[in-house]
Structure formats: C-alpha cells, structure tokens
Write an enzyme that holds these catalytic residues in place. Structure first.
Site, PDB file in Angstrom:
ATOM      1  N   CYS A 108      13.502  10.727   7.320  1.00  0.00           N
ATOM      2  CA  CYS A 108      13.338  10.397   8.740  1.00  0.00           C
ATOM      3  C   CYS A 108      14.635  10.603   9.508  1.00  0.00           C
ATOM      4  O   CYS A 108      14.632  10.828  10.708  1.00  0.00           O
ATOM      5  CB  CYS A 108      12.880   8.956   8.876  1.00  0.00           C
ATOM      6  SG  CYS A 108      13.969   7.810   8.027  1.00  0.00           S
TER       7      CYS A 108
ATOM      8  N   GLU B 219       9.339   1.186  11.188  1.00  0.00           N
ATOM      9  CA  GLU B 219      10.360   2.239  11.018  1.00  0.00           C
ATOM     10  C   GLU B 219       9.613   3.561  11.123  1.00  0.00           C
ATOM     11  O   GLU B 219       8.861   3.937  10.223  1.00  0.00           O
ATOM     12  CB  GLU B 219      11.061   2.071   9.676  1.00  0.00           C
ATOM     13  CG  GLU B 219      11.770   0.715   9.608  1.00  0.00           C
ATOM     14  CD  GLU B 219      12.634   0.518   8.371  1.00  0.00           C
ATOM     15  OE1 GLU B 219      12.350   1.126   7.336  1.00  0.00           O
ATOM     16  OE2 GLU B 219      13.582  -0.266   8.456  1.00  0.00           O
TER      17      GLU B 219
ATOM     18  N   GLU C  37       8.660  16.191  16.033  1.00  0.00           N
ATOM     19  CA  GLU C  37       9.159  16.012  14.663  1.00  0.00           C
ATOM     20  C   GLU C  37       8.395  16.961  13.730  1.00  0.00           C
ATOM     21  O   GLU C  37       7.171  16.929  13.680  1.00  0.00           O
ATOM     22  CB  GLU C  37       8.937  14.566  14.190  1.00  0.00           C
ATOM     23  CG  GLU C  37       9.488  14.338  12.790  1.00  0.00           C
ATOM     24  CD  GLU C  37       9.182  12.928  12.247  1.00  0.00           C
ATOM     25  OE1 GLU C  37       8.034  12.474  12.360  1.00  0.00           O
ATOM     26  OE2 GLU C  37      10.101  12.316  11.696  1.00  0.00           O
TER      27      GLU C  37
ATOM     28  N   LYS D 170       0.890  -1.168   0.000  1.00  0.00           N
ATOM     29  CA  LYS D 170       0.000   0.000   0.000  1.00  0.00           C
ATOM     30  C   LYS D 170       0.917   1.204   0.000  1.00  0.00           C
ATOM     31  O   LYS D 170       1.438   1.615   1.035  1.00  0.00           O
ATOM     32  CB  LYS D 170      -0.884  -0.027   1.249  1.00  0.00           C
ATOM     33  CG  LYS D 170      -2.235   0.631   1.076  1.00  0.00           C
ATOM     34  CD  LYS D 170      -2.183   2.116   0.790  1.00  0.00           C
ATOM     35  CE  LYS D 170      -1.965   2.961   2.011  1.00  0.00           C
ATOM     36  NZ  LYS D 170      -1.722   4.387   1.702  1.00  0.00           N
TER      37      LYS D 170
HETATM   38  P1  NAD Z   1       2.134   8.346   7.633  1.00  0.00           P
HETATM   39  O1  NAD Z   1       2.232   7.566   8.880  1.00  0.00           O
HETATM   40  O2  NAD Z   1       1.185   9.489   7.591  1.00  0.00           O
HETATM   41  O3  NAD Z   1       1.710   7.418   6.414  1.00  0.00           O
HETATM   42  C1  NAD Z   1       2.485   6.286   6.060  1.00  0.00           C
HETATM   43  C2  NAD Z   1       1.579   5.272   5.387  1.00  0.00           C
HETATM   44  O4  NAD Z   1       0.653   4.771   6.331  1.00  0.00           O
HETATM   45  C3  NAD Z   1       0.766   5.817   4.231  1.00  0.00           C
HETATM   46  O5  NAD Z   1       0.760   4.854   3.199  1.00  0.00           O
HETATM   47  C4  NAD Z   1      -0.618   5.977   4.835  1.00  0.00           C
HETATM   48  O6  NAD Z   1      -1.656   5.901   3.893  1.00  0.00           O
HETATM   49  C5  NAD Z   1      -0.653   4.800   5.777  1.00  0.00           C
HETATM   50  N1  NAD Z   1      -1.609   4.907   6.881  1.00  0.00           N
HETATM   51  C6  NAD Z   1      -2.010   6.021   7.532  1.00  0.00           C
HETATM   52  N2  NAD Z   1      -2.879   5.693   8.511  1.00  0.00           N
HETATM   53  C7  NAD Z   1      -3.031   4.347   8.484  1.00  0.00           C
HETATM   54  C8  NAD Z   1      -3.794   3.413   9.246  1.00  0.00           C
HETATM   55  N3  NAD Z   1      -4.564   3.794  10.257  1.00  0.00           N
HETATM   56  N4  NAD Z   1      -3.695   2.097   8.932  1.00  0.00           N
HETATM   57  C9  NAD Z   1      -2.890   1.682   7.929  1.00  0.00           C
HETATM   58  N5  NAD Z   1      -2.168   2.523   7.162  1.00  0.00           N
HETATM   59  C10 NAD Z   1      -2.217   3.848   7.442  1.00  0.00           C
HETATM   60  O7  NAD Z   1       3.613   8.801   7.291  1.00  0.00           O
HETATM   61  P2  NAD Z   1       4.093   9.751   6.101  1.00  0.00           P
HETATM   62  O8  NAD Z   1       3.577  11.131   6.376  1.00  0.00           O
HETATM   63  O9  NAD Z   1       3.788   9.100   4.810  1.00  0.00           O
HETATM   64  O10 NAD Z   1       5.678   9.726   6.271  1.00  0.00           O
HETATM   65  C11 NAD Z   1       6.370  10.591   7.120  1.00  0.00           C
HETATM   66  C12 NAD Z   1       6.712   9.916   8.435  1.00  0.00           C
HETATM   67  O11 NAD Z   1       7.426   8.728   8.169  1.00  0.00           O
HETATM   68  C13 NAD Z   1       7.615  10.728   9.327  1.00  0.00           C
HETATM   69  O12 NAD Z   1       7.188  10.604  10.650  1.00  0.00           O
HETATM   70  C14 NAD Z   1       8.976  10.068   9.165  1.00  0.00           C
HETATM   71  O13 NAD Z   1       9.873  10.249  10.229  1.00  0.00           O
HETATM   72  C15 NAD Z   1       8.581   8.647   8.988  1.00  0.00           C
HETATM   73  N6  NAD Z   1       9.613   7.885   8.301  1.00  0.00           N
HETATM   74  C16 NAD Z   1      10.365   6.990   9.018  1.00  0.00           C
HETATM   75  C17 NAD Z   1      11.390   6.281   8.400  1.00  0.00           C
HETATM   76  C18 NAD Z   1      12.242   5.305   9.161  1.00  0.00           C
HETATM   77  O14 NAD Z   1      12.949   4.535   8.526  1.00  0.00           O
HETATM   78  N7  NAD Z   1      12.205   5.288  10.477  1.00  0.00           N
HETATM   79  C19 NAD Z   1      11.639   6.486   7.045  1.00  0.00           C
HETATM   80  C20 NAD Z   1      10.853   7.406   6.342  1.00  0.00           C
HETATM   81  C21 NAD Z   1       9.835   8.096   6.983  1.00  0.00           C
END
Ligand code: NAD
Length: 488
Positions: free
Chosen positions: A290, A256, A392, A180
C-alpha cells in the site's frame, strides 16, 4: 498438525470444516492449486463470534496484563520456531521472493506480538484533580477496558504481517478476535491457530473464518451484531462497504486503505540513494505494498538522468523460482489482479505514455509461465489527469513527472484523493522538513522508504484510512476508555 492441502476454519481452538462450499487457493507463481479452502457460512461465523465472546468473558479479558503479555511473546517465539513452515506457506500463497518473505513478512509477523505485548505494559493512564464547591475536590482517572470481540479483515499483500499487526495489539489489550484472511492467502492465518494452541492461548481467543467478501465470510463477519469493532486493511471501496455494515449498532472501525503515493526527488538528492530507494518503493513485492510509490516527481535538472538510471535498474529485475535467493520479483497475486494491472498498462499506452521499460508479461520459463508475472514498467509523458496517474494500480509501475519548484511538486503530490505515504529525496534537510510538513499523508519518509519503527502511528489521511494503528495509537482503537470520578 493440520493438512494444509485443505484449509479449514479455526474456531474455539479446533479446526472446523464446512460452510457454504469451498474455493481454490492458487499459487500465483505457477497457476497451480495450493489447496482447497472451506468457505464459512453465517452459521460458522456465528460460532466463531460466540466462541470469541465466551473467551472474552472468561479467562482472556480478565487475565493480568503481565500474564497475557507473556503468552503473546510465546506466540512470537512459536512462529519463529516454525519459521520455515510459515515461510513456505506465505511464499506458496503469494509467490513473493524468499528474500522478501524471510526478511519482512515472517519476522515482522512474529514481532507484532512482542512489540504490542511489551508496549501495553508501559501504557499510562491519566488523572485529574478537580476543584469542587465543597472544597474537598474530586479525583478523576481513566481506566481502559478491552473493546470486546474484534472482527479483523485482512488483505493478501502481506498476509501474516498485516494480520498480526491487528491481532497483536487487539489481543494485548484483552480483546478476542475473529479473523477473515484474504481468500487469496488463507494459509498462515490457519497455521497460526496451531501456534496459539501450542503455547496455551485459551480457546476462542483467536478464531479464523475463511471466505470471500460480499455474501461470504467478510460480509457475515462485519454485519454480525455481536462484533464490537472492526479493523480492516484493503481497498478504499471495500472500506466504504464495511463502514456501512459497521453503522448498524454504531460499531467503531479502523481503516487502513488504498494509496496513490508520490515520491519527490529534489535536484540535490543523493542520486544513488534516490535510485536505490525508488527501486524498492516502486517495485517491492511486485508493486503490491500500500505504501508503494506510483507517482514520482523529479526536479527538472536531474529528470533525464533519474529516468534513465531507474529504467536501467528496472530492466535488471529478475524473475523465477520464488524460493531462489537470485529472484528479484514475484508475480502479481492473481489472474484477476494481473488483468487489472494490464488494463492500466494499456490505458497508459493509449494515453500516449512514453514507455521506458516493461508494459507486458515476461517469459519466466517452465512452470512459471502459467503464473501471473508482469514486467516492471516506467512511464513518462502522461498528464496528471490520466487514469494511470490518478488511480491506484497496485502493480510494479510508476509515472515520472518533472517539476520546476517545490510548491509545484507539493501541489502535484497532494492532488489525489488518497493520503497514505510519501518518500522525499533531498540532502537539504531544511527543505525535507518543510516539504514533509506540507504533503498530506500519514507517513513521510525522508531519504528512505518502509523504514518502520513500530512505536510510531501508522495510517492514512483522506481516502487512505481512518484512525492510526501502531505503538500506543493502536491501543486507542482496541480499548474503551472509561472515566471514574470520585468526589473526595
Ligand atoms: P480488498 O479490499 O479487495 O480485500 C481485503 C479484504 O476484504 C479481503 O479479505 C476480502 O475478502 C474482504 N472483503 C471484500 N469485500 C468485502 C465486504 N463487502 N465485506 C467484508 N469484507 C470484504 O483488498 P485487497 O485486494 O486484498 O488488498 C489490496 C488493497 O489493500 C489495496 O488497495 C491496498 O492499497 C490496500 N492496502 C492498504 C494498506 C494500508 O495499510 N493502508 C495495507 C495493505 C493493503
């Protein structure tokens, strides 16, 4: 070839339309429509999971490792052959500059298939000879089996790279996947389906369903009872929601999550290295990595010089056509995200921050003024308890705080619920080792940032994640280990 103006699901080797409506995929550099994306409903997610299950039970799960590995290397070659298409799609979805996407996103996105395919071939098992009362003994050995159907939930900041970072090892281990992608960046995941078909990956091994999170494909996939494990990259609060969904059926998760990463600059650091490195660690990908540094701690004797030099460089960041090699920064991913980042800019101002540069929206010119651009921003003078220093932001901004001794720097770096990464700048290697040992994060860089050996463990401590991916650590999550005990 699919029409990328209408992004469809990829289920059982076919592009499939439909679901519960559609949503718009907007180019963040211009605010214009890239494409319309079909949004999966429960039924389509169910079809994707069923096709992944069928593929697991037939060819893929039982294929010899060498054969699977060869096919995955062919996927990497297939992406590289169509490098420009992937590049165009990634830049249109994210607005990131071509220099970044062509050096990081697409090549690393492809390399994730090769590295795990190669590593798996050399992944050892273990055996123990056991004494028994009979005197004949027993032999115990471990075998590894694919975990099953893996749900892969991805973010938008490095779409292809972070998706294949999970899909590569998952497929290498013999699992099948339902991906997804983020609703903001659906295109390269869809394009990858064509490559899978071109190189002969069996139908149903790689599936993609599009949609949002709650009440949409994200929730439907993570709640699906026939998904055996969930790997997620994204925000910590989303990770918590997914863990709740995974609790039904006691499915394992790999998480992650977010960060609030600290950089520590000691007075004997090589100033040029520390400035160049911090420019990247703070502002790369418009602050949307991230691993980005959002807090910098600088030893007091060099504090003023460091702030002034970093500010001069940040003022020189260029905006413009993402496809131009002259462009230094792209926009933020969406209006919603820019509003969020601007709210932190306002909070820092309200808390009395000294704003050395940025704080607002730049004039980029032409069509780009309708995009989600933002200025690189440097603050000093905030308290460690202020919102912009605690939470963040995920934007191109940093707060710089002076410190007087090593213990104070370590204490401030660790004073956060997160524990993802740090960058330490010093020419004193004894100090570097000592400090790296004490900062509670999954990865500590010394005199560098984002230098990644893909064989190493990657992940976060505290609220930044659960588990490690990367190298053979990924295989711990993507396989089930079984013990066979033979009485001799
Ligand atoms: P997000 O959590 O908003 O969304 C990530 C994914 O989760 C999307 O595909 C979204 O549609 C899905 N999602 C959202 N709610 C959901 C639910 N209730 N159930 C299932 N899926 C759901 O994150 P984002 O805004 O896309 O990315 C930014 C964040 O990601 C930042 O916090 C960043 O630090 C983190 N990040 C972490 C790493 C790491 O390796 N630790 C790497 C990249 C980004």
């Amino acid at each position: 070839m699919q029409n990328l103006k209408e992004v469809k699901h990829f289920i059982n080797g076919e592009y499939v339309a439909g679901g519960q409506g559609s949503f718009e995929n907007i180019n963040p550099a211009t605010g214009k429509l890239n494409s319309t994306v079909h949004e999966a409903d429960r039924n389509l997610v169910d079809q994707a999971v069923s096709s992944a299950r069928a593929a697991l039970n037939s060819d893929w799960g039982k294929m010899p490792v060498a054969e699977r590995s060869k096919l995955l290397c062919a996927v990497a070659d297939g992406v590289n052959k169509r490098f420009d298409e992937f590049l165009q799609a990634e830049i249109a979805d994210t607005g990131k500059p071509v220099n970044l996407a062509s050096h990081i996103d697409i090549p690393r996105g492809a390399a994730n298939f090769t590295i795990f395919a190669e590593l798996l071939k050399a992944f050892p098992s273990e055996a123990f000879q056991q004494d028994t009362p009979t005197g004949y003994g027993a032999l115990n050995y471990s075998i590894r089996k694919p975990r099953g159907v893996i749900g892969v939930i991805c973010p938008w900041n490095l779409p292809l790279l972070l998706m294949t970072w999970k899909v590569g090892p998952a497929l290498a281990c013999g699992n099948t996947v339902v991906v997804k992608p983020s609703e903001e960046t659906p295109t390269t995941a869809a394009l990858l389906g064509e490559v899978m078909n071109e190189v002969g990956i069996p139908k149903g091994v790689y599936n993609v369903v599009h949609g949002l999170g709650p009440d949409s494909a994200g929730q439907f996939l993570t709640e699906h009872p026939d998904v055996d494990g969930i790997t997620f990259t994204g925000e910590t609060v989303t990770g918590e929601a997914i863990m709740k969904a995974a609790a039904h059926g006691v499915r394992p998760v790999s998480m992650e999550l977010g960060g609030k990463n600290a950089g520590v600059v000691f007075k004997d650091a090589d100033m040029n290295k520390a400035i160049e490195g911090s420019m990247r660690s703070v502002f790369a990908n418009c602050g949307q990595v991230c691993l980005n540094t959002e807090r910098l701690y600088v030893e007091r004797p060099i504090f003023e010089e460091f702030v002034s030099k970093l500010t001069d460089k940040a003022k020189g960041v260029t905006f413009g056509d993402p496809f131009s090699k002259e462009t230094g920064s792209g926009p933020l991913i969406s209006k919603v995200h820019r509003d969020k980042v601007l709210s932190y800019y306002q909070a820092a101002k309200d808390a009395g921050a000294e704003i050395h540069c940025g704080g607002g929206i730049p004039q980029v010119g032409g069509d780009y003024d309708a995009g989600w651009w933002i200025e690189p921003t440097i603050w000093t003078g905030l308290k460690e308890t202020d919102k912009a220093v605690r939470e963040e932001v995920f934007g191109p901004c940093v707060h710089i705080q002076p410190f007087d001794d090593e213990d104070e720097a370590i204490a401030m770096a660790n004073d956060t619920p997160y524990g993802l990464a740090t960058a330490i700048w010093t020419e004193n290697l004894t100090q570097a080792h000592r400090v790296a040992d004490q900062i509670d994060v999954g990865i500590s860089w010394v005199n560098c940032w984002f230098l990644r050996d893909l064989r190493t463990p990657f992940g976060g401590n505290k609220s930044s994640g659960i588990g490690r991916e990367g190298g053979q650590h990924a295989f711990e999550f993507y396989t089930e280990t079984r013990n066979v005990c033979v009485q001799l």
